[in-house]
Design an enzyme around this catalytic site. Structure first.
Site, PDB file in Angstrom:
ATOM      1  N   LYS A   1       0.835  -1.203   0.000  1.00 40.34           N
ATOM      2  CA  LYS A   1       0.000   0.000   0.000  1.00 40.34           C
ATOM      3  C   LYS A   1       0.866   1.249   0.000  1.00 40.34           C
ATOM      4  CE  LYS A   1      -1.999   2.849   2.868  1.00 40.34           C
ATOM      5  NZ  LYS A   1      -2.087   4.034   2.016  1.00 40.34           N
TER       6      LYS A   1
ATOM      7  N   GLU B   1       8.972  16.504  15.120  1.00 39.29           N
ATOM      8  CA  GLU B   1       9.390  16.347  13.728  1.00 39.29           C
ATOM      9  C   GLU B   1       8.517  17.236  12.836  1.00 39.29           C
ATOM     10  OE1 GLU B   1       8.384  12.815  11.462  1.00 39.29           O
ATOM     11  OE2 GLU B   1      10.420  12.743  10.657  1.00 39.29           O
TER      12      GLU B   1
ATOM     13  N   GLY C   1       6.889   5.319   7.901  1.00 38.66           N
ATOM     14  CA  GLY C   1       5.987   6.464   8.040  1.00 38.66           C
ATOM     15  C   GLY C   1       6.222   7.140   9.376  1.00 38.66           C
TER      16      GLY C   1
ATOM     17  N   CYS D   1      13.324  11.621   5.864  1.00 40.65           N
ATOM     18  CA  CYS D   1      13.402  11.286   7.293  1.00 40.65           C
ATOM     19  C   CYS D   1      14.805  11.515   7.843  1.00 40.65           C
ATOM     20  CB  CYS D   1      12.983   9.840   7.506  1.00 40.65           C
ATOM     21  SG  CYS D   1      13.994   8.690   6.541  1.00 40.65           S
TER      22      CYS D   1
ATOM     23  N   GLU E   1       9.856   1.699  10.402  1.00 38.66           N
ATOM     24  CA  GLU E   1      10.837   2.772  10.145  1.00 38.66           C
ATOM     25  C   GLU E   1      10.088   4.091  10.280  1.00 38.66           C
ATOM     26  OE1 GLU E   1      13.874   2.263   9.941  1.00 38.66           O
ATOM     27  OE2 GLU E   1      13.804   0.101   9.663  1.00 38.66           O
TER      28      GLU E   1
ATOM     29  N   THR F   1       1.704   6.827  13.553  1.00 34.94           N
ATOM     30  CA  THR F   1       1.102   5.741  12.761  1.00 34.94           C
ATOM     31  C   THR F   1       1.753   4.414  13.142  1.00 34.94           C
ATOM     32  OG1 THR F   1       0.936   7.325  10.959  1.00 34.94           O
ATOM     33  CG2 THR F   1       0.457   5.058  10.414  1.00 34.94           C
TER      34      THR F   1
HETATM   35  P1  NAP Z   1       2.195   8.356   7.738  1.00 35.25           P
HETATM   36  O1  NAP Z   1       1.087   9.311   7.776  1.00 35.25           O
HETATM   37  O2  NAP Z   1       2.563   7.634   8.982  1.00 35.25           O
HETATM   38  O3  NAP Z   1       1.835   7.320   6.564  1.00 35.25           O
HETATM   39  C1  NAP Z   1       2.725   6.309   6.155  1.00 35.25           C
HETATM   40  C2  NAP Z   1       1.924   5.222   5.465  1.00 35.25           C
HETATM   41  O4  NAP Z   1       1.079   4.587   6.428  1.00 35.25           O
HETATM   42  C3  NAP Z   1       0.985   5.753   4.381  1.00 35.25           C
HETATM   43  O5  NAP Z   1       0.886   4.808   3.339  1.00 35.25           O
HETATM   44  C4  NAP Z   1      -0.326   5.859   5.135  1.00 35.25           C
HETATM   45  O6  NAP Z   1      -1.432   5.873   4.283  1.00 35.25           O
HETATM   46  C5  NAP Z   1      -0.270   4.613   5.983  1.00 35.25           C
HETATM   47  N1  NAP Z   1      -1.138   4.612   7.158  1.00 35.25           N
HETATM   48  C6  NAP Z   1      -1.628   5.676   7.839  1.00 35.25           C
HETATM   49  N2  NAP Z   1      -2.397   5.245   8.878  1.00 35.25           N
HETATM   50  C7  NAP Z   1      -2.388   3.897   8.837  1.00 35.25           C
HETATM   51  C8  NAP Z   1      -2.994   2.873   9.632  1.00 35.25           C
HETATM   52  N3  NAP Z   1      -3.748   3.168  10.693  1.00 35.25           N
HETATM   53  N4  NAP Z   1      -2.795   1.581   9.296  1.00 35.25           N
HETATM   54  C9  NAP Z   1      -2.014   1.266   8.236  1.00 35.25           C
HETATM   55  N5  NAP Z   1      -1.412   2.180   7.434  1.00 35.25           N
HETATM   56  C10 NAP Z   1      -1.590   3.473   7.747  1.00 35.25           C
HETATM   57  O7  NAP Z   1       3.535   9.017   7.229  1.00 35.25           O
HETATM   58  P2  NAP Z   1       3.701  10.005   6.018  1.00 35.25           P
HETATM   59  O8  NAP Z   1       3.129  11.328   6.412  1.00 35.25           O
HETATM   60  O9  NAP Z   1       3.226   9.341   4.775  1.00 35.25           O
HETATM   61  O10 NAP Z   1       5.287  10.120   5.918  1.00 35.25           O
HETATM   62  C11 NAP Z   1       6.051  10.982   6.687  1.00 35.25           C
HETATM   63  C12 NAP Z   1       6.670  10.258   7.856  1.00 35.25           C
HETATM   64  O11 NAP Z   1       7.417   9.141   7.388  1.00 35.25           O
HETATM   65  C13 NAP Z   1       7.654  11.126   8.612  1.00 35.25           C
HETATM   66  O12 NAP Z   1       7.464  10.939   9.982  1.00 35.25           O
HETATM   67  C14 NAP Z   1       9.008  10.570   8.194  1.00 35.25           C
HETATM   68  O13 NAP Z   1      10.045  10.772   9.106  1.00 35.25           O
HETATM   69  C15 NAP Z   1       8.689   9.127   8.038  1.00 35.25           C
HETATM   70  N6  NAP Z   1       9.672   8.461   7.199  1.00 35.25           N
HETATM   71  C16 NAP Z   1      10.541   7.606   7.798  1.00 35.25           C
HETATM   72  C17 NAP Z   1      11.516   6.975   7.046  1.00 35.25           C
HETATM   73  C18 NAP Z   1      12.488   6.006   7.673  1.00 35.25           C
HETATM   74  O14 NAP Z   1      13.131   5.270   6.936  1.00 35.25           O
HETATM   75  N7  NAP Z   1      12.623   5.986   8.989  1.00 35.25           N
HETATM   76  C19 NAP Z   1      11.586   7.221   5.666  1.00 35.25           C
HETATM   77  C20 NAP Z   1      10.675   8.117   5.089  1.00 35.25           C
HETATM   78  C21 NAP Z   1       9.716   8.731   5.864  1.00 35.25           C
HETATM   79  P3  NAP Z   1      -2.054   7.307   3.854  1.00 35.25           P
HETATM   80  O15 NAP Z   1      -0.987   8.051   3.147  1.00 35.25           O
HETATM   81  O16 NAP Z   1      -3.136   6.893   2.964  1.00 35.25           O
HETATM   82  O17 NAP Z   1      -2.489   7.953   5.117  1.00 35.25           O
END
Ligand code: NAP
Length: 481
Positions: A173, A384, A226, A282, A248, A230
């Site tokens: 997804k 963040e 993400g 990130c 991650e 989440t």
């Molecule tokens: P997010 O809101 O946590 O979403 C990440 C993914 O999870 C998306 O596909 C999202 O779908 C899905 N999701 C949301 N709620 C969910 C649930 N309850 N159950 C299952 N899946 C769910 O993060 P984001 O805003 O897309 O990305 C930014 C974050 O990612 C930042 O915190 C960043 O630091 C982190 N990140 C971390 C890394 C690493 O390697 N550590 C790398 C890149 C980014 P939707 O988009 O449809 O909500």
């Protein structure tokens, strides 16, 4: 308007949900298409298809699975310009970045795991006077890969490639905000003849579609990238069915800059590490800790460099700094800038919305922002932001720098800048982060473990760790008595 559908059992399908989510081009602030918002039935259909595909795929010789992965890589490579253009349009990132980072890395993810998995030892033997033990590593079954919007195809494929090569079938997804290149991956799979059901790509909201997948009893593991909140939700929701988890998550990464750094190289590197992809990586540096003796000089030279970054239409080749990926995120970052002002921060450069002319007049652009004057315990230094906002603080001793660096709930990455490698290593050992770069940033050997400590991560990705995550061990013991 483009309709982004699911890719299930080797075909594009619209699913059963009538609900659609608008998709935006952030550089122009207008919709380019719609996403289907998958229902629980759509998710269950996809999982059934992956269950059916599992016996064939998992029993296929690894070399043959590797051929499929290499063919996928070749096919993306042959369409690299198209993928880059779409990634840039969907995210707002400069096309030069999609061209040089996102799409090449997606290609190398498949190639890397296709080769790496061949070297991995799946069976070992342990014999003693009472037993002969055969220890094997086996695929898990149907697994799930969930990725964020900032590096869409790059992070999507970083999970899918090791999951597939180890013999699992996959429900993947992408983010609802940037789903287009993940959607195109379906075309690639069909073109290379990947057996139907081996990879199903499910579109929809995280809080509904993602949640249905996470709670499904047939999903054996979740590889998630993400936000930390989440991640917590997924951790709780996956617990009823004891799934394996790799999480991650977010970061608040310090850069520790010593007076004995390679000054100009450090300035260039920190400008890049702070603002690449509009600060939406990130691993971006968000807290710059600068040794007191060079603080004023570094501040001035850094702000000069930052204010000279070329903000512009992501489709223009010389653009260095593009749009923020969604309106919601644009608003969130602007609110942090407002909060910084309310908390008494001194805005050194940026801090305002950028209004471009022409095609991008209604796009979501924020000038790269540097500020100072806040304590390490302020919200700006603790939460963040995941955007083009960095803070400057000074330190007067190594121990002071280490204390500030570690004083957050996150522990993803850090950078250290000194010509004294011995000092760089010594300090690195005291920093609570999973990835520490000394005099460099974003240098990645895909064999090395990748992931964060504290609220930044659970588990590691990359070579060995990824293969281990997507397999589980079985011990067969024969008595020799
Ligand atoms: P997010 O809101 O946590 O979403 C990440 C993914 O999870 C998306 O596909 C999202 O779908 C899905 N999701 C949301 N709620 C969910 C649930 N309850 N159950 C299952 N899946 C769910 O993060 P984001 O805003 O897309 O990305 C930014 C974050 O990612 C930042 O915190 C960043 O630091 C982190 N990140 C971390 C890394 C690493 O390697 N550590 C790398 C890149 C980014 P939707 O988009 O449809 O909500």
């Amino acid at each position: 308007m483009k309709l982004i559908q699911n890719y299930v059992n080797g075909e594009y399908v619209s699913g059963t949900s009538a609900h659609r989510i608008d998709l935006f081009d952030p550089a122009i602030g207008r919709p380019y298409g719609q996403l289907i918002d998958s229902s629980i039935k759509d998710v269950n259909d996809a999982i059934n298809s992956s269950k059916i595909a599992f016996p064939l795929w998992s029993s296929m010789k690894l070399n043959n699975r590797a051929k499929y992965l290499n063919a996928i890589a070749d096919e993306i490579e042959s369409r690299a310009n198209e993928f880059s253009e779409i990634e840039s349009m969907d995210t707002g990132k400069p096309i030069s970045l999609a061209n040089s980072l996102d799409i090449p890395r997606a290609i190398s993810n498949f190639r890397f795991f296709a080769e790496y998995a061949k070297k991995f030892e799946y069976i070992s033997n342990l014999n003693d006077e009472i037993s002969k033990n055969e220890i094997s590593r086996n695929p898990l079954g149907v697994v799930c890969c969930i990725s964020p919007w900032n590096l869409p195809l790059y992070l999507f494929t970083w999970k899918i490639a090791p999951a597939l090569i180890t013999g699992n079938t996959v429900i993947a997804k992408p983010s609802e905000i940037t789903p287009y290149t993940a959607y195109l991956l379906g075309e690639v799979c069909t073109k290379v003849g990947l057996p139907p059901g081996v990879l199903n790509i499910i579109q929809g909201r995280g809080s509904t579609t993602g949640d249905f997948i996470v709670k499904n009893e047939f999903i054996k593991a979740i590889s998630f990238t993400g936000g930390s909140e989440t991640g917590k939700t997924i951790y709780k929701n996956a617990s009823n069915t004891f799934k394996k988890l790799s999480l991650e998550m977010g970061g608040k990464n310090p850069a520790i800059i010593f007076q004995d750094c390679d000054y100009n190289d450090t300035l260039d590197s920190i400008t890049r590490s702070s603002f690449l992809n509009q600060g939406q990586i990130c691993l971006c540096s968000s807290r710059l800790l600068i040794e007191e003796s060079i603080y004023d000089r570094f501040k001035k030279d850094f702000c000069d460099r930052v204010s000279n970054l070329k903000i512009g239409d992501p489709m223009e080749l010389d653009t260095q700094f593009g749009a923020i990926s969604s309106e919601e995120h644009f608003t969130k970052i602007n609110n942090y800038i407002k909060l910084a002002k309310d908390e008494g921060a001194n805005i050194l450069t940026g801090g305002i919305v950028e209004r471009l002319n022409g095609r991008c007049a209604d796009g979501w652009f924020i000038r790269p922002t540097v500020l100072e004057g806040l304590s390490n315990s302020s919200r700006l230094n603790q939460e963040e932001i995941f955007g083009p906002v960095v803070t400057l603080q000074s330190f007067n001793s190594e121990s002071n720098a280490i204390k500030m660096a570690n004083d957050t709930v996150y522990g993803l990455s850090a950078t250290i800048w000194t010509k004294d490698n011995k000092k760089g290593k010594k300090i690195s050992r005291k920093i609570d982060a999973g990835v520490i770069w000394v005099n460099c940033w974003l240098v990645r050997n895909l064999n090395t473990p990748f992931g964060g400590m504290k609220q930044s991560g659970l588990g590691r990705e990359g070579g060995n760790d990824a293969i281990q995550f997507f397999t589980e061990q079985k011990n067969i013991c024969l008595s020799t008595r």
